[in-house]
Design a protein around this motif. Structure first.
Motif, PDB file in Angstrom:
ATOM      1  N   LYS A 110      30.568  34.627  33.642  1.00  0.00           N
ATOM      2  CA  LYS A 110      29.885  33.564  34.380  1.00  0.00           C
ATOM      3  C   LYS A 110      29.138  34.074  35.598  1.00  0.00           C
ATOM      4  O   LYS A 110      28.079  33.560  35.950  1.00  0.00           O
ATOM      5  CB  LYS A 110      30.906  32.513  34.823  1.00  0.00           C
ATOM      6  CG  LYS A 110      31.514  31.709  33.691  1.00  0.00           C
ATOM      7  CD  LYS A 110      32.573  30.750  34.213  1.00  0.00           C
ATOM      8  CE  LYS A 110      33.222  29.977  33.081  1.00  0.00           C
ATOM      9  NZ  LYS A 110      34.317  29.094  33.577  1.00  0.00           N
ATOM     10  N   THR A 111      29.688  35.089  36.256  1.00  0.00           N
ATOM     11  CA  THR A 111      29.149  35.499  37.557  1.00  0.00           C
ATOM     12  C   THR A 111      28.606  36.919  37.591  1.00  0.00           C
ATOM     13  O   THR A 111      27.864  37.282  38.513  1.00  0.00           O
ATOM     14  CB  THR A 111      30.238  35.398  38.636  1.00  0.00           C
ATOM     15  OG1 THR A 111      31.253  36.385  38.368  1.00  0.00           O
ATOM     16  CG2 THR A 111      30.876  34.008  38.648  1.00  0.00           C
ATOM     17  N   GLY A 112      28.992  37.755  36.625  1.00  0.00           N
ATOM     18  CA  GLY A 112      28.633  39.163  36.668  1.00  0.00           C
ATOM     19  C   GLY A 112      29.484  39.970  37.622  1.00  0.00           C
ATOM     20  O   GLY A 112      29.261  41.170  37.802  1.00  0.00           O
ATOM     21  N   GLU A 113      30.491  39.333  38.220  1.00  0.00           N
ATOM     22  CA  GLU A 113      31.344  39.986  39.220  1.00  0.00           C
ATOM     23  C   GLU A 113      32.631  40.495  38.577  1.00  0.00           C
ATOM     24  O   GLU A 113      33.276  39.785  37.798  1.00  0.00           O
ATOM     25  CB  GLU A 113      31.698  38.997  40.328  1.00  0.00           C
ATOM     26  CG  GLU A 113      32.661  39.543  41.357  1.00  0.00           C
ATOM     27  CD  GLU A 113      33.240  38.470  42.272  1.00  0.00           C
ATOM     28  OE1 GLU A 113      33.748  38.839  43.344  1.00  0.00           O
ATOM     29  OE2 GLU A 113      33.201  37.281  41.909  1.00  0.00           O
ATOM     30  N   ILE A 114      33.003  41.719  38.923  1.00  0.00           N
ATOM     31  CA  ILE A 114      34.302  42.268  38.522  1.00  0.00           C
ATOM     32  C   ILE A 114      35.221  42.207  39.726  1.00  0.00           C
ATOM     33  O   ILE A 114      34.958  42.834  40.751  1.00  0.00           O
ATOM     34  CB  ILE A 114      34.180  43.723  38.037  1.00  0.00           C
ATOM     35  CG1 ILE A 114      33.261  43.803  36.826  1.00  0.00           C
ATOM     36  CG2 ILE A 114      35.551  44.286  37.686  1.00  0.00           C
ATOM     37  CD1 ILE A 114      33.066  45.203  36.293  1.00  0.00           C
ATOM     38  N   ARG A 115      36.295  41.442  39.585  1.00  0.00           N
ATOM     39  CA  ARG A 115      37.241  41.303  40.689  1.00  0.00           C
ATOM     40  C   ARG A 115      38.347  42.352  40.569  1.00  0.00           C
ATOM     41  O   ARG A 115      38.622  42.860  39.501  1.00  0.00           O
ATOM     42  CB  ARG A 115      37.838  39.890  40.692  1.00  0.00           C
ATOM     43  CG  ARG A 115      36.822  38.802  40.954  1.00  0.00           C
ATOM     44  CD  ARG A 115      37.447  37.425  41.018  1.00  0.00           C
ATOM     45  NE  ARG A 115      37.969  36.990  39.732  1.00  0.00           N
ATOM     46  CZ  ARG A 115      38.357  35.744  39.459  1.00  0.00           C
ATOM     47  NH1 ARG A 115      38.280  34.818  40.407  1.00  0.00           N
ATOM     48  NH2 ARG A 115      38.810  35.420  38.269  1.00  0.00           N
ATOM     49  N   GLY A 116      38.991  42.638  41.681  1.00  0.00           N
ATOM     50  CA  GLY A 116      40.123  43.558  41.654  1.00  0.00           C
ATOM     51  C   GLY A 116      39.839  44.854  42.377  1.00  0.00           C
ATOM     52  O   GLY A 116      38.750  45.431  42.248  1.00  0.00           O
ATOM     53  N   LEU A 117      40.826  45.314  43.143  1.00  0.00           N
ATOM     54  CA  LEU A 117      40.668  46.537  43.922  1.00  0.00           C
ATOM     55  C   LEU A 117      40.569  47.775  43.046  1.00  0.00           C
ATOM     56  O   LEU A 117      40.026  48.795  43.461  1.00  0.00           O
ATOM     57  CB  LEU A 117      41.854  46.682  44.894  1.00  0.00           C
ATOM     58  CG  LEU A 117      41.944  45.634  46.009  1.00  0.00           C
ATOM     59  CD1 LEU A 117      43.245  45.789  46.777  1.00  0.00           C
ATOM     60  CD2 LEU A 117      40.752  45.756  46.945  1.00  0.00           C
ATOM     61  N   LYS A 118      41.103  47.682  41.821  1.00  0.00           N
ATOM     62  CA  LYS A 118      41.051  48.827  40.909  1.00  0.00           C
ATOM     63  C   LYS A 118      39.948  48.703  39.875  1.00  0.00           C
ATOM     64  O   LYS A 118      39.282  49.689  39.540  1.00  0.00           O
ATOM     65  CB  LYS A 118      42.407  48.974  40.211  1.00  0.00           C
ATOM     66  CG  LYS A 118      42.468  50.079  39.147  1.00  0.00           C
ATOM     67  CD  LYS A 118      42.483  49.509  37.743  1.00  0.00           C
ATOM     68  CE  LYS A 118      42.569  50.585  36.681  1.00  0.00           C
ATOM     69  NZ  LYS A 118      42.589  50.055  35.309  1.00  0.00           N
ATOM     70  N   THR A 119      39.703  47.498  39.380  1.00  0.00           N
ATOM     71  CA  THR A 119      38.845  47.332  38.207  1.00  0.00           C
ATOM     72  C   THR A 119      37.383  47.640  38.480  1.00  0.00           C
ATOM     73  O   THR A 119      36.728  48.344  37.706  1.00  0.00           O
ATOM     74  CB  THR A 119      38.977  45.895  37.660  1.00  0.00           C
ATOM     75  OG1 THR A 119      40.361  45.563  37.545  1.00  0.00           O
ATOM     76  CG2 THR A 119      38.339  45.778  36.293  1.00  0.00           C
ATOM     77  N   ALA A 120      36.837  47.128  39.590  1.00  0.00           N
ATOM     78  CA  ALA A 120      35.427  47.368  39.894  1.00  0.00           C
ATOM     79  C   ALA A 120      35.124  48.857  40.122  1.00  0.00           C
ATOM     80  O   ALA A 120      34.152  49.391  39.559  1.00  0.00           O
ATOM     81  CB  ALA A 120      35.001  46.529  41.101  1.00  0.00           C
ATOM     82  N   PRO A 121      35.936  49.576  40.911  1.00  0.00           N
ATOM     83  CA  PRO A 121      35.694  51.017  41.049  1.00  0.00           C
ATOM     84  C   PRO A 121      35.824  51.776  39.728  1.00  0.00           C
ATOM     85  O   PRO A 121      35.127  52.774  39.516  1.00  0.00           O
ATOM     86  CB  PRO A 121      36.756  51.470  42.054  1.00  0.00           C
ATOM     87  CG  PRO A 121      37.115  50.240  42.812  1.00  0.00           C
ATOM     88  CD  PRO A 121      36.997  49.116  41.831  1.00  0.00           C
ATOM     89  N   PHE A 122      36.716  51.312  38.854  1.00  0.00           N
ATOM     90  CA  PHE A 122      36.888  51.971  37.564  1.00  0.00           C
ATOM     91  C   PHE A 122      35.602  51.883  36.747  1.00  0.00           C
ATOM     92  O   PHE A 122      35.176  52.870  36.133  1.00  0.00           O
ATOM     93  CB  PHE A 122      38.054  51.339  36.804  1.00  0.00           C
ATOM     94  CG  PHE A 122      38.463  52.068  35.551  1.00  0.00           C
ATOM     95  CD1 PHE A 122      38.442  53.451  35.488  1.00  0.00           C
ATOM     96  CD2 PHE A 122      38.887  51.370  34.442  1.00  0.00           C
ATOM     97  CE1 PHE A 122      38.825  54.125  34.330  1.00  0.00           C
ATOM     98  CE2 PHE A 122      39.267  52.029  33.276  1.00  0.00           C
ATOM     99  CZ  PHE A 122      39.238  53.405  33.219  1.00  0.00           C
ATOM    100  N   ALA A 123      34.954  50.723  36.763  1.00  0.00           N
ATOM    101  CA  ALA A 123      33.686  50.577  36.046  1.00  0.00           C
ATOM    102  C   ALA A 123      32.643  51.540  36.605  1.00  0.00           C
ATOM    103  O   ALA A 123      31.895  52.172  35.848  1.00  0.00           O
ATOM    104  CB  ALA A 123      33.188  49.132  36.140  1.00  0.00           C
ATOM    105  N   ARG A 124      32.593  51.666  37.932  1.00  0.00           N
ATOM    106  CA  ARG A 124      31.618  52.569  38.548  1.00  0.00           C
ATOM    107  C   ARG A 124      31.934  54.025  38.208  1.00  0.00           C
ATOM    108  O   ARG A 124      31.030  54.825  37.924  1.00  0.00           O
ATOM    109  CB  ARG A 124      31.592  52.385  40.065  1.00  0.00           C
ATOM    110  CG  ARG A 124      31.160  51.001  40.510  1.00  0.00           C
ATOM    111  CD  ARG A 124      30.646  51.020  41.943  1.00  0.00           C
ATOM    112  NE  ARG A 124      31.519  51.707  42.867  1.00  0.00           N
ATOM    113  CZ  ARG A 124      32.554  51.155  43.495  1.00  0.00           C
ATOM    114  NH1 ARG A 124      32.848  49.865  43.282  1.00  0.00           N
ATOM    115  NH2 ARG A 124      33.295  51.850  44.330  1.00  0.00           N
TER     116      ARG A 124
END
Length: 209
Positions: A110-124
């Motif tokens: 819905k938003t394109g946002e990845i929440r979470g202190l671990k999950t977003a950095p993991f994608a990067r």
């Protein structure tokens, strides 16, 4: 990054592993410094080959990396790949996907946002960002932080400062330093270091395309 003392917390942390100790772990796991580089290579290779529900072939590599990250919390590397590949192919969840992951994926859709202190950095990190810092349960175990404290932002900052210090000591990129520490702590507990083998799951008999 300013140093944050564990003793300044309202509920102080136990004694943490020293920078020297974490550096030793990183050196023990140094053969896995390229974990994310190998993952990125695989993502760029296989994402364009994944069949889509529309009948077309190919998933944007950035989207696939984000799916791999979204399906990664609290599960094995192999299972998270299966879940992500299945969702990329069908836009549906496998029956055993955790409710928390489904909620995170729906929010992302819905938003394109990845929440979470671990999950977003993991994608990067999966897409090759050398400054991405992934702090999962193994990393907190390496540093000496109880898992129930890991979602506290100040505690996360303390853990991050430890990894940054090791990276400076070894003159390695942040993502490579974290991968090496992670491999070192997994080995310290007598386990094999998990490999992100997307090719085997997509191209093999385990999950053929």
């Amino acid at each position: 990054m300013p140093r944050i003392s564990r003793n300044r917390l309202k509920n102080p942390l136990p004694r943490l592993r020293s920078i020297h100790g974490l550096t030793t772990l990183a050196l023990d796991g140094a053969d896995h410094r390229g974990w994310y580089a190998d993952a990125r290579e695989q993502i760029l290779e296989v994402a364009p080959t994944i069949p889509r529900p529309t009948g077309l072939t190919g998933v944007d590599p950035q989207t696939f990396a984000e799916l791999l990250a979204l399906f990664s919390p609290r599960t094995s590397v192999t299972r998270s790949i299966r879940w992500a590949v299945h969702f990329a192919r069908t836009s549906e969840y496998m029956h055993d996907v955790h409710r928390s992951i489904r909620l995170a994926v729906e929010h992302w859709k819905k938003t394109g946002e990845i929440r979470g202190l671990k999950t977003a950095p993991f994608a990067r990190a999966l897409m090759g960002d050398p400054d991405a810092l992934v702090l999962d349960s193994w990393m907190y175990k390496a540093i000496g932080i109880p898992p129930e404290r890991s979602e506290v932002p100040t505690v996360h900052a303390i853990a991050a400062s430890k990894v940054y210090a090791v990276a400076r000591t070894l003159a390695w990129p942040i993502a490579e330093t974290q991968a090496a520490i992670w491999a070192g702590i997994v080995r310290e507990h007598g386990r094999n270091v998990p490999v992100l083998d997307i090719r085997a799951i997509i191209g093999g008999t385990e999950y053929p395309v």
